[in-house]
Write a protein that holds these residues in place. Structure first.
Motif, short mmCIF file in Angstrom:
data_model
loop_
_atom_site.label_atom_id
_atom_site.label_comp_id
_atom_site.label_asym_id
_atom_site.label_seq_id
_atom_site.Cartn_x
_atom_site.Cartn_y
_atom_site.Cartn_z
N THR A 275 -2.21 27.82 16.45
CA THR A 275 -3.07 27.40 17.58
C THR A 275 -3.30 28.60 18.56
O THR A 275 -3.98 28.14 19.73
N ASP A 276 -3.37 29.52 18.27
CA ASP A 276 -3.69 30.85 19.07
C ASP A 276 -5.22 31.01 19.27
O ASP A 276 -5.87 30.87 18.60
N GLY A 277 -5.54 30.84 20.61
CA GLY A 277 -6.86 31.10 21.24
C GLY A 277 -7.42 32.19 20.43
O GLY A 277 -8.71 32.09 20.00
N ASP B 107 -0.51 29.15 3.30
CA ASP B 107 0.86 29.32 3.12
C ASP B 107 0.93 28.28 1.91
O ASP B 107 1.52 27.45 1.85
N ASP B 108 0.41 28.79 0.59
CA ASP B 108 0.41 27.87 -0.53
C ASP B 108 1.89 27.86 -1.18
O ASP B 108 2.01 26.94 -1.75
N LYS B 109 3.04 28.75 -0.86
CA LYS B 109 4.18 28.37 -1.13
C LYS B 109 4.96 27.76 -0.14
O LYS B 109 6.42 27.48 -0.27
N GLY B 110 4.58 27.40 0.79
CA GLY B 110 5.08 26.77 1.76
C GLY B 110 6.32 27.56 2.54
O GLY B 110 7.58 27.08 2.86
N PHE B 111 6.21 28.62 2.73
CA PHE B 111 7.25 29.59 3.26
C PHE B 111 7.66 29.33 4.65
O PHE B 111 8.95 29.28 5.05
N PHE B 112 6.45 29.14 5.77
CA PHE B 112 6.72 28.88 7.08
C PHE B 112 7.33 27.49 7.19
O PHE B 112 6.62 26.38 6.73
N PRO B 113 8.26 27.39 8.09
CA PRO B 113 8.79 25.67 8.43
C PRO B 113 7.87 25.01 9.48
O PRO B 113 6.88 25.93 10.18
N PRO B 114 7.92 23.72 9.69
CA PRO B 114 7.06 23.23 10.75
C PRO B 114 7.69 23.74 12.13
O PRO B 114 8.60 24.03 12.31
N TYR B 115 6.87 23.96 12.97
CA TYR B 115 6.83 24.45 14.58
C TYR B 115 6.20 23.31 15.52
O TYR B 115 5.22 23.64 16.15
N LEU C 91 5.73 17.38 21.52
CA LEU C 91 4.51 17.59 22.39
C LEU C 91 3.23 16.96 21.51
O LEU C 91 2.19 16.74 21.90
N GLY C 92 3.45 16.99 20.00
CA GLY C 92 2.28 16.76 19.12
C GLY C 92 1.74 17.63 18.23
O GLY C 92 1.22 17.56 17.12
N PHE C 93 1.65 19.00 18.68
CA PHE C 93 0.97 20.11 17.91
C PHE C 93 2.43 20.77 16.87
O PHE C 93 3.33 20.78 17.45
N ASN C 94 1.78 21.12 15.97
CA ASN C 94 2.49 21.97 15.08
C ASN C 94 2.01 23.47 14.85
O ASN C 94 1.00 24.13 14.27
N ASN C 95 2.90 24.42 16.01
CA ASN C 95 2.26 25.71 15.88
C ASN C 95 2.97 26.70 14.99
O ASN C 95 3.58 27.47 15.42
N LEU D 268 4.71 14.25 28.46
CA LEU D 268 3.79 14.94 27.61
C LEU D 268 3.92 14.73 25.90
O LEU D 268 3.33 15.14 24.90
N GLN D 269 4.86 13.68 25.51
CA GLN D 269 4.89 13.36 24.20
C GLN D 269 3.61 12.99 23.55
O GLN D 269 3.21 12.10 24.10
N GLY D 270 3.48 13.71 22.64
CA GLY D 270 2.15 13.21 21.76
C GLY D 270 0.78 13.70 22.53
O GLY D 270 -0.16 13.16 21.75
N LYS D 271 0.81 14.23 23.43
CA LYS D 271 -0.31 14.56 24.10
C LYS D 271 -1.19 15.71 23.53
O LYS D 271 -2.35 15.98 24.30
N LEU D 272 -0.52 16.54 23.14
CA LEU D 272 -1.30 17.81 22.63
C LEU D 272 -1.31 17.84 21.32
O LEU D 272 -0.35 18.42 20.39
N ASP D 273 -2.68 17.60 20.44
CA ASP D 273 -2.79 17.98 19.24
C ASP D 273 -3.16 19.44 18.79
O ASP D 273 -3.23 20.02 19.89
N ASP D 274 -3.22 19.84 17.68
CA ASP D 274 -3.57 21.26 17.33
C ASP D 274 -4.71 21.72 18.08
O ASP D 274 -4.88 22.69 18.35
N ALA D 275 -5.73 20.84 17.81
CA ALA D 275 -7.11 21.35 18.37
C ALA D 275 -6.95 21.19 20.11
O ALA D 275 -7.66 22.18 20.40
N THR D 276 -6.26 20.58 20.51
CA THR D 276 -6.28 20.66 21.80
C THR D 276 -5.42 21.75 22.37
O THR D 276 -5.88 22.62 23.37
N MET D 277 -4.49 22.22 21.87
CA MET D 277 -3.59 23.13 22.14
C MET D 277 -4.38 24.52 22.04
O MET D 277 -4.37 25.34 22.75
N THR D 278 -4.96 24.54 20.83
CA THR D 278 -6.10 25.79 20.53
C THR D 278 -6.99 25.95 21.61
O THR D 278 -7.18 27.25 22.08
#
Length: 298
Positions: free
Chosen positions: A215-217, A229-237, A127-131, A261-271
């Motif tokens: 992206t939590d409100g 996350d400076d050690k990159g523990f969490f994977p992309p979501y 969908l476009g965003f990385n939560n 909906l492909q690519g229609k929701l970036d992080d800022a929009t989803m937030t």
């Protein structure tokens, strides 16, 4: 067998056949869409539902706010739901029990291939965003210690209460892995809460640190500081609809509709959409409809 008994048996057979026929028809022209039990996933589930209703002849049964990750995953595997929004990091670590893959495209391709092979479930387009998961601290913690990264938090963790939703403590990319990677030692036992109560608790000062989705409100609502996350523990979501393969084979038109909906929701929009639902209290149906209309999808 006398004539009356024959008639009774014949009537029962007809009734049974009719029931099977109409049940089958209802199932063939119906799709069940589920979601997890937090605002973002619910609003995406509602968007998918409205798209199917607007662009196909299928009826939609909504099972939104069904429960946590594993409730939805078991439901789709068992055929109780046909579609729900999932995240690549969750698919990789929680369902496939694989190690973190930091490259988002590789992570997506791995879960896409493995889900189809192992579960007969198809990942549609992102969908476009990385939560992704992150850690968030109260304004008081940030002002007192000036922390910017997860590593910055380590020396002060012994004086801070950590809390998260129950699921975070059962995941490979959850609490235990986080603590092992960074060496956190928080004050006392961590608080375990329902996802809907987590932000209320940190907002009241019952805890100092929590896991958060990027992206939590409520991050905006409670003026929380999101750490790096400076050690990159969490994977992309990256979020995407997942669908039972059998359903796509019966209704191939679904692929194109759900991929609108492909690519229609970036992080800022989803937030922003999450803020409208979780903080401002707008109806999920309204938020979903207004967004789809803004994209000329309805």
């Amino acid at each position: 067998m006398n004539i009356q008994k024959k008639r009774t048996v014949f009537a029962l057979i007809l009734a049974t056949l009719a029931l099977l026929f109409f049940t089958g028809c209802a199932k063939d022209d119906t799709i069940t869409i589920g979601s997890k039990d937090f605002g973002e996933n619910i609003v995406i589930g509602e968007m998918l539902s409205q798209l199917v209703e607007a662009h196909t002849d299928l009826k939609v049964v909504r099972k939104l706010n069904l429960g946590g990750t594993f409730v939805n995953f078991n439901a789709i595997k068992n055929g109780q739901i046909d579609v729900y929004p999932e995240y690549t990091g969750t698919g990789l670590t929680a369902h496939l029990k694989m190690d973190v893959i930091k490259d988002p495209d590789t992570s997506y391709q791995v879960v896409k291939d493995a889900f189809e092979k192992q579960f007969c479930i198809i990942w549609l387009d992102p969908l476009g965003f990385n939560n992704t998961y992150t850690l968030a601290v109260t304004p008081q913690v940030y002002e007192t210690y000036g922390v910017q990264t997860f590593s910055d938090l380590v020396p002060y963790a012994k004086d801070l209460v950590f809390g998260a939703e129950h699921e975070f403590f059962d995941r490979q990319d959850g609490f235990k892995g986080l603590v092992d990677t960074y060496g956190f030692s928080f004050k006392g036992e961590p608080m375990k809460l329902n996802a809907s109560l987590k932000y209320q608790a940190i907002g009241k000062g019952d805890m100092d640190v929590t896991d958060a989705f990027a992206t939590d409100g409520p991050i905006k609502q409670y003026n929380l500081k999101v750490l790096k996350d400076d050690k990159g523990f969490f994977p992309p979501y990256y979020a995407a609809p997942i669908v039972r393969k059998e359903v796509l084979e019966k209704h191939p038109e679904l692929k194109g509709v759900l991929n609108l909906l492909q690519g229609k929701l970036d992080d800022a929009t989803m937030t922003e959409l999450n803020y409208q639902v979780d903080v401002e209290g707008k109806a999920v149906e309204q938020v979903a409809k207004e967004f789809l209309q803004s994209q000329n999808l309805l």
